[in-house]
Design an enzyme around this catalytic site. Structure first.
Site, PDB file in Angstrom:
ATOM      1  N   TYR A 126     -12.851   9.200 -12.412  1.00  0.00           N
ATOM      2  CA  TYR A 126     -12.988   7.888 -11.774  1.00  0.00           C
ATOM      3  C   TYR A 126     -13.742   6.928 -12.705  1.00  0.00           C
ATOM      4  O   TYR A 126     -13.314   5.791 -12.915  1.00  0.00           O
ATOM      5  CB  TYR A 126     -13.724   8.048 -10.441  1.00  0.00           C
ATOM      6  CG  TYR A 126     -13.848   6.760  -9.646  1.00  0.00           C
ATOM      7  CD1 TYR A 126     -12.799   6.293  -8.866  1.00  0.00           C
ATOM      8  CD2 TYR A 126     -15.023   6.017  -9.672  1.00  0.00           C
ATOM      9  CE1 TYR A 126     -12.913   5.122  -8.141  1.00  0.00           C
ATOM     10  CE2 TYR A 126     -15.147   4.845  -8.944  1.00  0.00           C
ATOM     11  CZ  TYR A 126     -14.088   4.399  -8.176  1.00  0.00           C
ATOM     12  OH  TYR A 126     -14.207   3.227  -7.464  1.00  0.00           O
ATOM     13  N   ASP A 182       0.853  -1.192   0.000  1.00  0.00           N
ATOM     14  CA  ASP A 182       0.000   0.000   0.000  1.00  0.00           C
ATOM     15  C   ASP A 182       0.892   1.245   0.000  1.00  0.00           C
ATOM     16  O   ASP A 182       2.041   1.197   0.445  1.00  0.00           O
ATOM     17  CB  ASP A 182      -0.903  -0.002   1.250  1.00  0.00           C
ATOM     18  CG  ASP A 182      -2.136   0.882   1.100  1.00  0.00           C
ATOM     19  OD1 ASP A 182      -3.242   0.335   0.939  1.00  0.00           O
ATOM     20  OD2 ASP A 182      -1.988   2.122   1.147  1.00  0.00           O
ATOM     21  N   ASP A 218       3.852   2.444  -4.155  1.00  0.00           N
ATOM     22  CA  ASP A 218       3.018   3.361  -4.940  1.00  0.00           C
ATOM     23  C   ASP A 218       2.772   2.659  -6.268  1.00  0.00           C
ATOM     24  O   ASP A 218       3.687   2.503  -7.084  1.00  0.00           O
ATOM     25  CB  ASP A 218       3.761   4.687  -5.146  1.00  0.00           C
ATOM     26  CG  ASP A 218       2.984   5.642  -6.052  1.00  0.00           C
ATOM     27  OD1 ASP A 218       1.935   5.243  -6.602  1.00  0.00           O
ATOM     28  OD2 ASP A 218       3.446   6.786  -6.211  1.00  0.00           O
ATOM     29  N   VAL A 219       1.535   2.220  -6.497  1.00  0.00           N
ATOM     30  CA  VAL A 219       1.261   1.369  -7.664  1.00  0.00           C
ATOM     31  C   VAL A 219       1.497   2.090  -8.993  1.00  0.00           C
ATOM     32  O   VAL A 219       1.610   1.435 -10.037  1.00  0.00           O
ATOM     33  CB  VAL A 219      -0.176   0.795  -7.643  1.00  0.00           C
ATOM     34  CG1 VAL A 219      -0.365  -0.176  -6.495  1.00  0.00           C
ATOM     35  CG2 VAL A 219      -1.232   1.905  -7.630  1.00  0.00           C
ATOM     36  N   LYS A 265     -12.260   3.453 -14.382  1.00  0.00           N
ATOM     37  CA  LYS A 265     -12.821   2.130 -14.081  1.00  0.00           C
ATOM     38  C   LYS A 265     -13.345   1.447 -15.342  1.00  0.00           C
ATOM     39  O   LYS A 265     -13.291   0.224 -15.459  1.00  0.00           O
ATOM     40  CB  LYS A 265     -13.912   2.256 -13.014  1.00  0.00           C
ATOM     41  CG  LYS A 265     -13.358   2.641 -11.637  1.00  0.00           C
ATOM     42  CD  LYS A 265     -12.380   1.605 -11.115  1.00  0.00           C
ATOM     43  CE  LYS A 265     -11.912   1.886  -9.702  1.00  0.00           C
ATOM     44  NZ  LYS A 265     -11.011   0.852  -9.169  1.00  0.00           N
ATOM     45  N   THR A 286     -16.626   1.355   3.115  1.00  0.00           N
ATOM     46  CA  THR A 286     -15.175   1.420   3.366  1.00  0.00           C
ATOM     47  C   THR A 286     -14.848   2.893   3.628  1.00  0.00           C
ATOM     48  O   THR A 286     -15.685   3.769   3.388  1.00  0.00           O
ATOM     49  CB  THR A 286     -14.364   0.978   2.122  1.00  0.00           C
ATOM     50  OG1 THR A 286     -14.545   1.961   1.090  1.00  0.00           O
ATOM     51  CG2 THR A 286     -14.770  -0.390   1.602  1.00  0.00           C
ATOM     52  N   THR A 295     -16.583   8.973   2.986  1.00  0.00           N
ATOM     53  CA  THR A 295     -16.565  10.419   2.707  1.00  0.00           C
ATOM     54  C   THR A 295     -17.845  10.828   1.986  1.00  0.00           C
ATOM     55  O   THR A 295     -18.386  11.903   2.207  1.00  0.00           O
ATOM     56  CB  THR A 295     -15.353  10.807   1.833  1.00  0.00           C
ATOM     57  OG1 THR A 295     -15.361   9.996   0.669  1.00  0.00           O
ATOM     58  CG2 THR A 295     -14.050  10.629   2.571  1.00  0.00           C
TER      59      THR A 295
END
Ligand SMILES: NC(=O)c1ccc[n+]([C@@H]2O[C@H](COP(=O)([O-])OP(=O)(O)OC[C@H]3O[C@@H](n4cnc5c(N)ncnc54)[C@H](O)[C@@H]3O)[C@@H](O)[C@H]2O)c1
Length: 249
Positions: free
Chosen positions: A154, A54, A65-66, A158, A189, A194
């Site tokens: 986003y 992570d 960091d992916v 996706k 999650t 948020t």
């Protein structure tokens, strides 16, 4: 109380299911939180060796960091061979299309799409080099297929993950490497919290779900464990909705 018993039952069931297949070592990105932490726990309880990675590293989570290919190389060099990869790392920023600047656009695509690509590529290279196949599960979203307002970067990232999953599955099938994805609906999650904190959002989200509830991380973990496993040995290139029926509309 009922919900706690349900979760206990789901964990025991997941542990039993994941014991039935032969995978031994699995790398889970985004493993410090949410869906990644839940799938890591399910695999661990099933007797598998799990390495969590992570952006937020800690004593039991490797720093990764992916979006950085150099860090992927470091993680692979620091570990024994992996048999499976779950690409769970992701970010979501809610901004209207007309207000997004190019840096924000790039930051979402970098983690959600480029990070997923780099993971599939790194593991596929290692499996091809060692002539021993593995299995990948990526994380899409209902927004891979159905847009919602206020997060176009986003949604685009996706949708691209779903097509990357197909393209990678097609290209890697000759090596017996399977690549699948899940498309979660709203799952409780820290990422969703948020949004739940915004007035009216929880009711709106529940109204989109024919089964009438928000999802649990164990709902998604169960689908990921299945797709990773030998039970799914004839399944590749799919993005499986785990959404309470959101995508039926
Ligand atoms: N929660 C939902 O409702 C929902 C719905 C659909 C899809 N998803 C997807 O599920 C995945 C997991 O999300 P979650 O809800 O568990 O969120 P989360 O915020 O709880 O977990 C995401 C994790 O990814 C990590 N991360 C962020 N950027 C990273 C980077 N550059 N490198 C490595 N790790 C990084 C974070 O530190 C965090 O631990 C994401 O891809 C998300 O888009 C979530």
């Amino acid at each position: 109380m009922k919900s706690r018993q349900y979760h206990h039952y789901r964990c025991v069931t997941l542990a039993f299911e994941s014991k039935r297949w032969g995978m031994r070592r699995v790398l889970v990105t985004g493993g410090a939180s949410g869906i990644g932490a839940a799938v890591a726990a399910a695999l661990d309880q099933g007797g598998h060796e799990v390495v969590r990675a992570d952006l937020r590293g800690s004593d039991d989570v490797q720093q990764l960091d992916v979006g950085d290919p150099v860090q992927w190389a470091s993680v692979l060099a620091a570990n024994e061979r992996f048999d499976g990869l779950v690409n769970c790392a992701g970010i979501r920023i809610r901004t209207a299309l007309v207000d997004i600047d190019v840096d924000e656009w790039d930051s979402v695509l970098r983690v959600n799409l480029t990070g997923t690509f780099l993971g599939v590529q790194a593991l596929a290279r290692s499996w091809i080099a060692s002539s021993s196949p593995g299995s990948v599960v990526n994380i899409g979203s209902t927004t891979s297929f159905s847009a919602v307002p206020g997060q176009p970067h986003y949604c685009a990232s996706k949708a691209a993950v779903a097509m990357l999953t197909k393209a990678a599955a097609l290209e890697l099938a000759g090596h017996n490497i399977r690549v699948n994805a899940v498309a979660p609906g709203p799952i409780v999650t820290p990422m969703l919290q948020t949004r739940l904190d915004e007035p009216g959002q929880e009711d709106w989200l529940k109204a989109q779900v024919p089964l009438g509830r928000l999802g649990h991380t164990s709902d998604v973990a169960a689908a990921i464990v299945f797709l990773l496993s030998d039970e799914a040995s004839f399944i590749t290139g799919v993005t499986l909705p785990v959404d309470g029926g959101w995508l039926t509309r």
